[in-house]
Design an enzyme around this catalytic site. Sequence first.
Site, PDB file in Angstrom:
ATOM      1  N   GLY A   1      -4.834 -10.936  -9.702  1.00  0.00           N
ATOM      2  CA  GLY A   1      -3.938 -11.755  -9.072  1.00  0.00           C
ATOM      3  C   GLY A   1      -4.690 -13.052  -8.826  1.00  0.00           C
ATOM      4  N   GLN A   2      -4.172 -13.837  -8.053  1.00  0.00           N
ATOM      5  CA  GLN A   2      -4.713 -15.372  -7.972  1.00  0.00           C
ATOM      6  C   GLN A   2      -6.122 -15.494  -7.361  1.00  0.00           C
ATOM      7  OE1 GLN A   2      -1.643 -18.213  -6.674  1.00  0.00           O
ATOM      8  NE2 GLN A   2      -1.207 -16.497  -5.335  1.00  0.00           N
TER       9      GLN A   2
ATOM     10  N   TYR B   1       5.296  -9.758   5.451  1.00  0.00           N
ATOM     11  CA  TYR B   1       4.003  -9.912   4.896  1.00  0.00           C
ATOM     12  C   TYR B   1       3.090 -10.094   6.304  1.00  0.00           C
ATOM     13  CZ  TYR B   1       0.247 -12.561   2.629  1.00  0.00           C
ATOM     14  OH  TYR B   1      -1.056 -12.799   2.162  1.00  0.00           O
TER      15      TYR B   1
ATOM     16  N   ASP C   1      -6.462  -2.950 -11.317  1.00  0.00           N
ATOM     17  CA  ASP C   1      -4.961  -3.528 -11.115  1.00  0.00           C
ATOM     18  C   ASP C   1      -3.870  -2.533 -11.569  1.00  0.00           C
ATOM     19  OD1 ASP C   1      -2.607  -5.381 -10.702  1.00  0.00           O
ATOM     20  OD2 ASP C   1      -4.276  -6.766 -10.500  1.00  0.00           O
ATOM     21  N   ILE C   2      -2.835  -2.792 -11.626  1.00  0.00           N
ATOM     22  CA  ILE C   2      -1.905  -2.005 -11.998  1.00  0.00           C
ATOM     23  C   ILE C   2      -1.033  -2.555 -13.137  1.00  0.00           C
ATOM     24  CG2 ILE C   2      -1.148  -0.443 -10.320  1.00  0.00           C
ATOM     25  CD1 ILE C   2       1.245  -2.407  -9.735  1.00  0.00           C
ATOM     26  N   ARG C   3      -1.559  -3.780 -13.664  1.00  0.00           N
ATOM     27  CA  ARG C   3      -1.108  -4.516 -14.818  1.00  0.00           C
ATOM     28  C   ARG C   3      -2.265  -4.471 -16.005  1.00  0.00           C
ATOM     29  NH1 ARG C   3      -0.032 -10.145 -13.382  1.00  0.00           N
ATOM     30  NH2 ARG C   3      -1.283 -10.152 -11.489  1.00  0.00           N
TER      31      ARG C   3
ATOM     32  N   ILE D   1      -3.221 -20.285  -1.345  1.00  0.00           N
ATOM     33  CA  ILE D   1      -4.364 -20.613  -2.207  1.00  0.00           C
ATOM     34  C   ILE D   1      -3.683 -20.597  -3.497  1.00  0.00           C
ATOM     35  CG2 ILE D   1      -6.252 -19.648  -3.335  1.00  0.00           C
ATOM     36  CD1 ILE D   1      -7.194 -18.694  -0.753  1.00  0.00           C
TER      37      ILE D   1
ATOM     38  N   LYS E   1       0.189  -7.645   7.616  1.00  0.00           N
ATOM     39  CA  LYS E   1      -1.182  -8.304   7.803  1.00  0.00           C
ATOM     40  C   LYS E   1      -1.920  -8.311   9.022  1.00  0.00           C
ATOM     41  CE  LYS E   1      -2.497  -9.005   3.380  1.00  0.00           C
ATOM     42  NZ  LYS E   1      -3.779  -8.733   2.732  1.00  0.00           N
TER      43      LYS E   1
ATOM     44  N   ASP F   1      -3.625   2.097  -9.108  1.00  0.00           N
ATOM     45  CA  ASP F   1      -2.557   1.979  -7.924  1.00  0.00           C
ATOM     46  C   ASP F   1      -3.034   2.233  -6.552  1.00  0.00           C
ATOM     47  OD1 ASP F   1      -0.109   1.983  -6.538  1.00  0.00           O
ATOM     48  OD2 ASP F   1       1.046   2.852  -8.304  1.00  0.00           O
TER      49      ASP F   1
HETATM   50  P1  NAD Z   1      -1.572 -11.999  -6.103  1.00  0.00           P
HETATM   51  O1  NAD Z   1      -0.052 -11.416  -5.925  1.00  0.00           O
HETATM   52  O2  NAD Z   1      -1.654 -12.921  -6.870  1.00  0.00           O
HETATM   53  O3  NAD Z   1      -2.153 -10.663  -6.407  1.00  0.00           O
HETATM   54  C1  NAD Z   1      -1.906  -9.556  -6.047  1.00  0.00           C
HETATM   55  C2  NAD Z   1      -2.228  -8.234  -7.049  1.00  0.00           C
HETATM   56  O4  NAD Z   1      -1.943  -6.952  -6.389  1.00  0.00           O
HETATM   57  C3  NAD Z   1      -1.559  -8.420  -8.311  1.00  0.00           C
HETATM   58  O5  NAD Z   1      -2.258  -8.310  -9.581  1.00  0.00           O
HETATM   59  C4  NAD Z   1      -0.728  -7.083  -8.577  1.00  0.00           C
HETATM   60  O6  NAD Z   1      -0.681  -6.529  -9.593  1.00  0.00           O
HETATM   61  C5  NAD Z   1      -1.705  -6.064  -7.546  1.00  0.00           C
HETATM   62  N1  NAD Z   1      -0.710  -4.910  -7.190  1.00  0.00           N
HETATM   63  C6  NAD Z   1       0.546  -5.095  -6.580  1.00  0.00           C
HETATM   64  N2  NAD Z   1       0.753  -3.620  -6.254  1.00  0.00           N
HETATM   65  C7  NAD Z   1      -0.308  -2.942  -6.380  1.00  0.00           C
HETATM   66  C8  NAD Z   1      -0.486  -1.504  -6.360  1.00  0.00           C
HETATM   67  N3  NAD Z   1       0.522  -0.659  -5.891  1.00  0.00           N
HETATM   68  N4  NAD Z   1      -1.721  -1.076  -6.653  1.00  0.00           N
HETATM   69  C9  NAD Z   1      -2.785  -2.016  -7.071  1.00  0.00           C
HETATM   70  N5  NAD Z   1      -2.559  -3.482  -7.321  1.00  0.00           N
HETATM   71  C10 NAD Z   1      -1.141  -3.708  -6.906  1.00  0.00           C
HETATM   72  O7  NAD Z   1      -2.196 -12.213  -4.806  1.00  0.00           O
HETATM   73  P2  NAD Z   1      -3.435 -13.003  -4.380  1.00  0.00           P
HETATM   74  O8  NAD Z   1      -2.947 -14.295  -4.094  1.00  0.00           O
HETATM   75  O9  NAD Z   1      -4.543 -12.805  -5.290  1.00  0.00           O
HETATM   76  O10 NAD Z   1      -3.753 -12.402  -3.032  1.00  0.00           O
HETATM   77  C11 NAD Z   1      -4.806 -11.616  -2.846  1.00  0.00           C
HETATM   78  C12 NAD Z   1      -5.043 -11.294  -1.387  1.00  0.00           C
HETATM   79  O11 NAD Z   1      -5.538 -12.288  -0.738  1.00  0.00           O
HETATM   80  C13 NAD Z   1      -3.977 -10.472  -0.749  1.00  0.00           C
HETATM   81  O12 NAD Z   1      -4.369  -9.545   0.026  1.00  0.00           O
HETATM   82  C14 NAD Z   1      -3.231 -11.560  -0.043  1.00  0.00           C
HETATM   83  O13 NAD Z   1      -2.481 -11.073   1.074  1.00  0.00           O
HETATM   84  C15 NAD Z   1      -4.568 -12.456   0.483  1.00  0.00           C
HETATM   85  N6  NAD Z   1      -4.197 -13.788   0.571  1.00  0.00           N
HETATM   86  C16 NAD Z   1      -3.644 -14.685  -0.377  1.00  0.00           C
HETATM   87  C17 NAD Z   1      -3.342 -16.052   0.061  1.00  0.00           C
HETATM   88  C18 NAD Z   1      -2.985 -16.702  -1.153  1.00  0.00           C
HETATM   89  O14 NAD Z   1      -2.405 -18.002  -0.772  1.00  0.00           O
HETATM   90  N7  NAD Z   1      -2.937 -16.363  -2.447  1.00  0.00           N
HETATM   91  C19 NAD Z   1      -3.338 -16.466   1.096  1.00  0.00           C
HETATM   92  C20 NAD Z   1      -3.999 -15.552   2.140  1.00  0.00           C
HETATM   93  C21 NAD Z   1      -4.246 -14.272   2.002  1.00  0.00           C
END
Ligand code: NAD
Length: 188
Positions: A20-21, A150, A43-45, A180, A154, A61
Site C-alpha cells: 500500500g501507500q 473507517y 500482502d494479498i496482492r 498521506i 480505527k 491475508d
Molecule cells: P493502502 O490502501 O494503500 O494499503 C492497504 C493495503 O492493505 C493494500 O496493499 C491492500 O492490498 C492490503 N489489504 C487489504 N485487505 C487485506 C487483507 N485482507 N489482508 C492483507 N492485506 C490486505 O493503505 P495505506 O495508505 O498504505 O495505509 C496503511 C495504514 O496506514 C492503514 O492502517 C491506514 O489506516 C493508515 N493510515 C493511512 C493514511 C493515509 O492517508 N494513507 C492516513 C492515516 C492512517
Amino acid sequence: MHFYAQHGRAPRVLVTGSLGQLGIGFVRLMRSKYGASNVIATDIRRPSDEFWSTGPFAYADVLDYKGLERLVVDNGIDWIVHFSAVLSAVGEKNPQLALKVNLNGFQNVLDLAKAHQLRLLSPSTIGAFGPSTPKDKTPDITIMRPKTIYGITKLHMELMGEYYHQRYGLDFRSLRYPGIISADTPPG
Ligand code: NAD
C-alpha cells in the site's frame, strides 16, 4: 538500539499490507536499517518484479490467523507493523469489507502479537476524530465521534491496543496520521 543491546541482532519484522501507500516506502526504510532479509513484506496482492527483488515477500491475508501465525513462527518474527486496512473512501462504499478487514484483521494481529510477545505498530488516523472534535489545538484525548466506518474501526483499534497494553502488557504503538499520498503507490 535497545533491541540490538538485548538480543545481539537486528529485529525481524513482518509488515502486513506492505504494497500500500505507506508500506512500500516503509519496507524500503526498514530494510536499509535492519537488513533486507529481516523485513518480511506481505500482502494479498502480487508485488512488482522490482519490489520482489528487494527482499522476502509472502502472501498473508490478515483474516487468516493461522496463515499469519505460520509466517511469524517460520521467520522468528519480533515486531509486526500492521498496515492492512480498508481506508475511508473504499470503506464508505463497502462498510462490510471495512468491518471485516479493520476489526477482524486487526484482532487477529493483536492476538498474534499477544500470543508470541511481539511488538505491534498499527497506525491510526485523524479520521478517528469527528465533526464534534474541537478543531483548535486538538488534544490527544478529546471528543471522538467519527462519522465514517473507517474512523469508527480505527478508534476501536486504538482502544483495543490500549486495552491489550494495560491488560496483558503488549507493546502496542499507534500514531494518528493525516492524509498521506505515496509517490510509489496509488491510493487504495
Ligand atoms: P493502502 O490502501 O494503500 O494499503 C492497504 C493495503 O492493505 C493494500 O496493499 C491492500 O492490498 C492490503 N489489504 C487489504 N485487505 C487485506 C487483507 N485482507 N489482508 C492483507 N492485506 C490486505 O493503505 P495505506 O495508505 O498504505 O495505509 C496503511 C495504514 O496506514 C492503514 O492502517 C491506514 O489506516 C493508515 N493510515 C493511512 C493514511 C493515509 O492517508 N494513507 C492516513 C492515516 C492512517
